[in-house]
Design an enzyme around this catalytic site. Structure first.
Site, PDB file in Angstrom:
ATOM      1  CG  ASP A  45       6.733  10.415  -6.636  1.00  0.00           C
ATOM      2  OD1 ASP A  45       6.793  10.886  -5.480  1.00  0.00           O
ATOM      3  OD2 ASP A  45       6.970  11.081  -7.655  1.00  0.00           O
ATOM      4  CG  HIS A 248       9.464  -0.773  22.437  1.00  0.00           C
ATOM      5  ND1 HIS A 248       8.524  -1.731  22.188  1.00  0.00           N
ATOM      6  CD2 HIS A 248      10.597  -1.441  22.766  1.00  0.00           C
ATOM      7  CE1 HIS A 248       9.059  -2.929  22.345  1.00  0.00           C
ATOM      8  NE2 HIS A 248      10.321  -2.781  22.695  1.00  0.00           N
ATOM      9  CG  ASP A 265      18.359  -0.156  22.775  1.00  0.00           C
ATOM     10  OD1 ASP A 265      19.197  -0.511  21.925  1.00  0.00           O
ATOM     11  OD2 ASP A 265      17.501  -0.908  23.258  1.00  0.00           O
ATOM     12  CG  ASP A 276      20.273  -4.374  20.380  1.00  0.00           C
ATOM     13  OD1 ASP A 276      20.091  -3.215  20.777  1.00  0.00           O
ATOM     14  OD2 ASP A 276      19.485  -5.313  20.599  1.00  0.00           O
ATOM     15  CG  HIS A 355      13.337  -5.989  29.109  1.00  0.00           C
ATOM     16  ND1 HIS A 355      14.608  -6.499  29.072  1.00  0.00           N
ATOM     17  CD2 HIS A 355      13.452  -4.713  29.582  1.00  0.00           C
ATOM     18  CE1 HIS A 355      15.458  -5.560  29.478  1.00  0.00           C
ATOM     19  NE2 HIS A 355      14.782  -4.477  29.813  1.00  0.00           N
ATOM     20  CG  HIS A 359      17.293  -9.873  21.322  1.00  0.00           C
ATOM     21  ND1 HIS A 359      18.091  -9.542  20.256  1.00  0.00           N
ATOM     22  CD2 HIS A 359      17.196  -8.741  22.080  1.00  0.00           C
ATOM     23  CE1 HIS A 359      18.437  -8.267  20.354  1.00  0.00           C
ATOM     24  NE2 HIS A 359      17.928  -7.754  21.465  1.00  0.00           N
ATOM     25  CG  HIS A 366      14.322  -8.488  18.468  1.00  0.00           C
ATOM     26  ND1 HIS A 366      13.142  -7.916  18.848  1.00  0.00           N
ATOM     27  CD2 HIS A 366      15.275  -7.858  19.202  1.00  0.00           C
ATOM     28  CE1 HIS A 366      13.370  -6.976  19.764  1.00  0.00           C
ATOM     29  NE2 HIS A 366      14.657  -6.930  19.986  1.00  0.00           N
ATOM     30  CD  GLU A 389      18.290  -6.409  25.269  1.00  0.00           C
ATOM     31  OE1 GLU A 389      17.759  -5.301  25.411  1.00  0.00           O
ATOM     32  OE2 GLU A 389      18.306  -7.025  24.185  1.00  0.00           O
ATOM     33  CE1 TYR A 393      14.442   0.048  31.238  1.00  0.00           C
ATOM     34  CE2 TYR A 393      13.834  -2.132  32.057  1.00  0.00           C
ATOM     35  CZ  TYR A 393      14.562  -1.343  31.177  1.00  0.00           C
ATOM     36  OH  TYR A 393      15.403  -1.930  30.274  1.00  0.00           O
ATOM     37  NE  ARG A 410      17.361  -1.727  26.820  1.00  0.00           N
ATOM     38  CZ  ARG A 410      16.372  -0.862  26.783  1.00  0.00           C
ATOM     39  NH1 ARG A 410      15.489  -0.814  27.773  1.00  0.00           N
ATOM     40  NH2 ARG A 410      16.220  -0.040  25.746  1.00  0.00           N
ATOM     41  CD  GLU A 412      20.702  -4.364  23.761  1.00  0.00           C
ATOM     42  OE1 GLU A 412      20.270  -3.202  23.661  1.00  0.00           O
ATOM     43  OE2 GLU A 412      20.187  -5.339  23.181  1.00  0.00           O
TER      44      GLU A 412
HETATM   45  N1  GLY Z   1      17.082  -2.502  20.550  1.00  0.00           N
HETATM   46  C1  GLY Z   1      16.175  -3.563  20.613  1.00  0.00           C
HETATM   47  C2  GLY Z   1      16.470  -4.447  21.721  1.00  0.00           C
HETATM   48  O1  GLY Z   1      17.302  -4.144  22.537  1.00  0.00           O
HETATM   49  O2  GLY Z   1      15.951  -5.511  21.805  1.00  0.00           O
HETATM   50 MN    MN Z   2      18.484  -5.907  22.305  1.00  0.00          MN
HETATM   51 MN    MN Z   3      18.772  -2.649  22.241  1.00  0.00          MN
END
Ligand code: GLY
Ligand code: MN
Ligand code: MN
Length: 446
Positions: A45, A248, A265, A276, A355, A359, A366, A389, A393, A410, A412
């Site tokens: 619940d 991730h 991140d 982000d 990547h 975005h 996203h 970003e 790696y 990274r 960003e």
């Molecule tokens: N934190 C998700 C991305 O950077 O796309």
């Molecule tokens: Mn992002």
């Molecule tokens: Mn991010």
């Protein structure tokens, strides 16, 4: 939201509904119906924290579950909200409900009814309308309800009523609108960005060898929540050492070691809007030579992408700019072999940068919106918001110099496209080597 919303300003939401009416009219008119997100059971619940549907919120500003908006375009436009009824007993247990009367007033609708009336009222609303605008194929229960309403109008054919002759994708229309943020959205996104940038500073100050990744995640959550954000916009990544090479990684359970980098991140959600940010920095406060070499490279790639982010530039241009800088740097450092044209052509750089460089960002991290239009990359326009970003790696491998193994970086930021280029709204989180080292030095020595 389970308290009365006394300071709510319906103007931006009404303006969006008016713009949607214009778009619907241009395409033939009709009726739009859209439901907010259902509540979801987590276990037994206990429910997941409730989060409204982004499209629904965009048009209404209404955050209660069990709500549907109906917008009738045409010569006599009508804006109708269906929501939970007032219920003293339930409000004792679950908190405040606006109820139709207050909701109509506060959220600026022409009519409001209890959600239980939806099935009864929908067929008449749909009758003799040329088009039905909704989102089909996202939620089975919703699809069944909408088709049920359509069939109910068909059943009335003998009374001379005709159902809409076709169904249009409301979400596609809203995606286009959501791509360019209005002033109130940008103001909220700026505040979200500032809260997240401050959280990253707090996390940097708290980082030290021997502490656990989750302790740093707790610092982020503290900063978000204390500033009024209800929750992060997505699960925070706090990844030290080799964990930073898992894109991730959300376990956040390792003990941080001297000599490693930490990649964070994380961004808060504020009033329905995401931020982000990623920062990468040394656990002990000082970059090693190889860490610094790769870090400066990613920073240069980000600067190149930022320089390519301006109105009229096709979506892909910032990415291409970042990739060119990264690929050349990886060649210079001996991580790639061959010529720049060669590695860009054969995609060898993807081993270290797999990547995209950004975005759309908005209510969803996203965010909504197509990246291509008519088969071509969409040109950027003033008021769009995107992330920049780039990363790098390096997993251990025989053909990679050992000094670079397990370095994951990274950087960003969130960018608003402006008339002259772009503005980074997350710039308060330090990212030059000098600024990061200075902040961490002060955290240790005062
Ligand atoms: N934190 C998700 C991305 O950077 O796309
Ligand atoms: Mn992002
Ligand atoms: Mn991010």
């Amino acid at each position: 939201m389970n308290t009365p919303n006394a300071t709510f300003d319906p103007a931006p939401f009404r303006a969006r509904r008016a713009r949607l009416f214009e778009r619907m009219q241009a395409a033939g008119g009709g009726v739009a119906i859209l439901a907010t997100a259902p509540e979801r059971v987590r276990n037994r619940d206990t429910h997941y924290p409730y989060r409204h549907d982004s499209y629904f919120y965009y048009l209404t500003g209404f955050r209660e579950p069990e709500a549907v908006v109906v917008l009738v375009a045409g010569a006599a436009p009508k804006q109708i909200l269906f929501c939970r009824e007032k219920n003293e007993e339930r409000e004792i247990w679950d908190g405040y409900r606006h109820g139709p009367e207050a909701a109509r007033e506060i959220f600026g609708f022409d009519e409001a009814w209890t959600i239980g009336d939806l099935e009864k009222r929908l067929p008449d609303t749909l009758a003799d309308q040329p088009l039905l605008w909704t989102g089909l194929g996202y939620d089975n229960d919703w699809d069944v309800r909408v088709l049920g309403a359509l069939n109910a109008v068909r059943d009335k054919a003998r009374s001379g009523l005709t159902p809409p002759h076709s169904v249009r994708d409301l979400r596609a229309e809203l995606d286009e609108m959501r791509l360019v943020k209005d002033a109130s959205e940008l103001a909220t996104m700026r505040r979200a960005a500032q809260i997240s940038a401050a959280a990253h500073c707090r996390a940097m100050r708290a980082t030290a060898p021997g502490r656990f990744e989750y302790e740093i995640e707790a610092e982020l959550l503290h900063a978000f929540r204390q500033a009024g954000s209800p929750y992060p916009a997505y699960p925070s990544i706090v990844a030290s050492g080799a964990n930073a090479c898992v894109l991730h990684y959300v376990g956040n359970e390792s003990r941080m070691q001297d000599g490693e980098l930490l990649l964070i991140d994380a961004g808060c959600e504020l009033d329905g809007y995401a931020s982000d940010i990623t920062r990468s920095f040394p656990v002990n406060g000082r970059f090693s030579g190889p860490q610094r070499a790769l870090y400066e490279l990613v920073l240069a790639a980000q600067a190149a992408a930022q320089g390519a982010t301006r109105p009229g530039a096709p979506w892909n241009e910032p990415h291409d700019a970042a990739v060119a800088v990264l690929a050349q740097g990886l060649l210079d450092l001996g991580l790639l072999r061959g010529s720049l044209d060669g590695v860009l052509e054969n995609g060898d750089y993807r081993r270290f940068y797999m990547h995209r460089t950004g975005h759309w960002l908005g209510m969803d991290v996203h965010d909504a919106g197509e990246y291509k239009v008519g088969g071509e990359w969409r040109p950027l326009a003033e008021g769009m918001v995107l992330t920049i970003e780039p990363g790098c790696y390096v997993r251990p491998a025989d053909d990679v110099p050992e000094a670079f193994w397990n370095i994951g970086i990274r950087i960003e930021d969130d960018a608003v496209v402006t008339a002259g280029g772009c503005e980074l709204i997350t710039a308060d989180a330090p990212k030059t080597v000098a600024d990061i080292e200075a902040l961490m030095r002060h955290a240790r020595h005062g």
